[in-house]
Motif scaffolding. Sequence first.
Motif, short mmCIF file in Angstrom:
data_model
loop_
_atom_site.label_atom_id
_atom_site.label_comp_id
_atom_site.label_asym_id
_atom_site.label_seq_id
_atom_site.Cartn_x
_atom_site.Cartn_y
_atom_site.Cartn_z
N LYS A 451 0.84 -1.20 0.00
CA LYS A 451 0.00 0.00 0.00
C LYS A 451 0.87 1.25 0.00
CE LYS A 451 -3.46 2.29 2.94
NZ LYS A 451 -4.19 2.19 4.24
N TYR A 452 0.48 2.23 -0.83
CA TYR A 452 1.19 3.51 -0.83
C TYR A 452 0.88 4.27 0.46
CZ TYR A 452 2.55 8.29 -1.87
OH TYR A 452 3.12 9.54 -1.79
N LEU A 453 1.91 4.81 1.09
CA LEU A 453 1.78 5.47 2.39
C LEU A 453 1.81 6.99 2.24
CD1 LEU A 453 4.32 3.20 4.33
CD2 LEU A 453 1.81 3.09 4.46
N LYS A 454 0.70 7.62 2.57
CA LYS A 454 0.70 9.06 2.72
C LYS A 454 1.12 9.37 4.15
CE LYS A 454 -2.83 10.13 -0.72
NZ LYS A 454 -4.11 10.83 -0.98
N ARG A 455 2.17 10.16 4.28
CA ARG A 455 2.78 10.36 5.59
C ARG A 455 2.40 11.71 6.21
NH1 ARG A 455 8.04 10.83 4.88
NH2 ARG A 455 8.02 10.89 2.60
N ALA A 456 2.38 11.74 7.53
CA ALA A 456 2.05 12.95 8.25
C ALA A 456 3.21 13.94 8.22
CB ALA A 456 1.71 12.62 9.70
#
Length: 475
Positions: A451-456
């Motif tokens: 899964k592609y991770l959108k990071r904070a």
Amino acid sequence: MKKLIKNGIIVTASDTYKADLLIENGVISGIGTNLSPADAEVVDAKGCYVLPGGIDPHTHLDMPFGGTVTKDDFETGTIAAAFGGTTSIIDFCLTNKGEPLKTAIETWHKKSNGKAVIDYGFHLMIGEINENVLNELPQVIEEEGITSFKVFMAYKNVFQADDETLFRTLLAAKDLGALVMVHAENGDVIDFLTKRALAEGKTEPIYHALTRPPEVEGEATGRAAQLAGLADSQLYVVHVSCAEAVEKISEARAKGFDIWGETCPQYLVLDESYLEKPDFEGAKYVWSPPLREKWNQDVLWNALKTGQLQTLGSDQCSFDFQGQKDLGKDDFTKIPNGGPIIEDRLSILFSEGVSKGRIDLHQFVDITSTRIAKLFGLYPQKGTIAVGADADIVIFDPLIERTLSAKTHHMAVDYNAFEGMKVTGEPVSVLVRGEFVIRDKKFVGNLGSGKYLKRAKYKQYTCKNQNETVSIQPS
């Protein structure tokens, strides 16, 4: 289906305890003793550590460089990573000057989509700063969740950015909540030393190291640190290889600058003499920064132990010895820079670090997972074992002894940088979000399941002392 991991010893960056671990819908739903939920598949981890999945903050998969492309892509690279106990990577997305940042990001999505078997995110290279780039950066952060920017201080006329670009990137990152990463070597000096060596007929692989001496890494590290302090921003120095760079990071952190340092397994166990191997075999060990004199290893180990360096990346950037490295047979500057490291990162740190008493088990988890998750906006979703966290789990046997070799590794490349090295400790089974990718040392995953991770955004803006432990919660 529910899974119940029993009989293992759970290890985090702060605790060690024996408990059962319940997994439901991809996350950890319970931790306790004598758990016995209905309809749960029981996984026996007797004799093993149960660790949070490793996070590799530094990979180059399917990356063009030096007239060729890295041998491992998002398929073979992430499979090898999984075998090595890594459940998430952050890969470097390269940009081209004059092109929208969005174009580069779309290219990296195409490279990874449908191939990765573990979770992944991107860092974004910044090669120039202008109004177009500055206007795009907020969108990159908010829409793509890319919250780390990479600036090269080396590779003149290829990747190298000037000091103004670095400084303005630091200023922008401060305002936007991003972490700036630097490849810290003085590219201008390297360019001069390289041209002089070639003019003198010095073409062998060892001259790759001799034209990139530790002083150029130390100088660039110190310069980047000073610029970060001036900008009151945050900096992460990648692949630290020598005492000179460690010293500059330590000095900056002692001043309260928000600076972090990463090293890599190759610098902990290999040294400059490998580039002198006969029959051009030294080319296998050409990467940047280069390997250093052996005494630097003790400095790096001590820096990990004392917190002067905080993370371990692989700098995975693999090229075949036959057909790629030999592009530089008669000119060391044409040897593609990089090595195959991604699969052996955790085993080397455990074997040479924990087993030999250089670091403790909690530091091992922090260095390979927890601190990385905190710095790069993934914590507490990843990087720890806690109720509600992603069930990224490594069942790790600390007693297995084996020999690292190209004959048994899972990378696509035709050599192993640590060939013949004996290590203790190996991942046996690996789960990503509750699903087995490796089970009993066999690949059972599915291509494209990563899964592609959108990071904070980056949250920590102060660092008062070198050993400070931070707690960063994503927004």
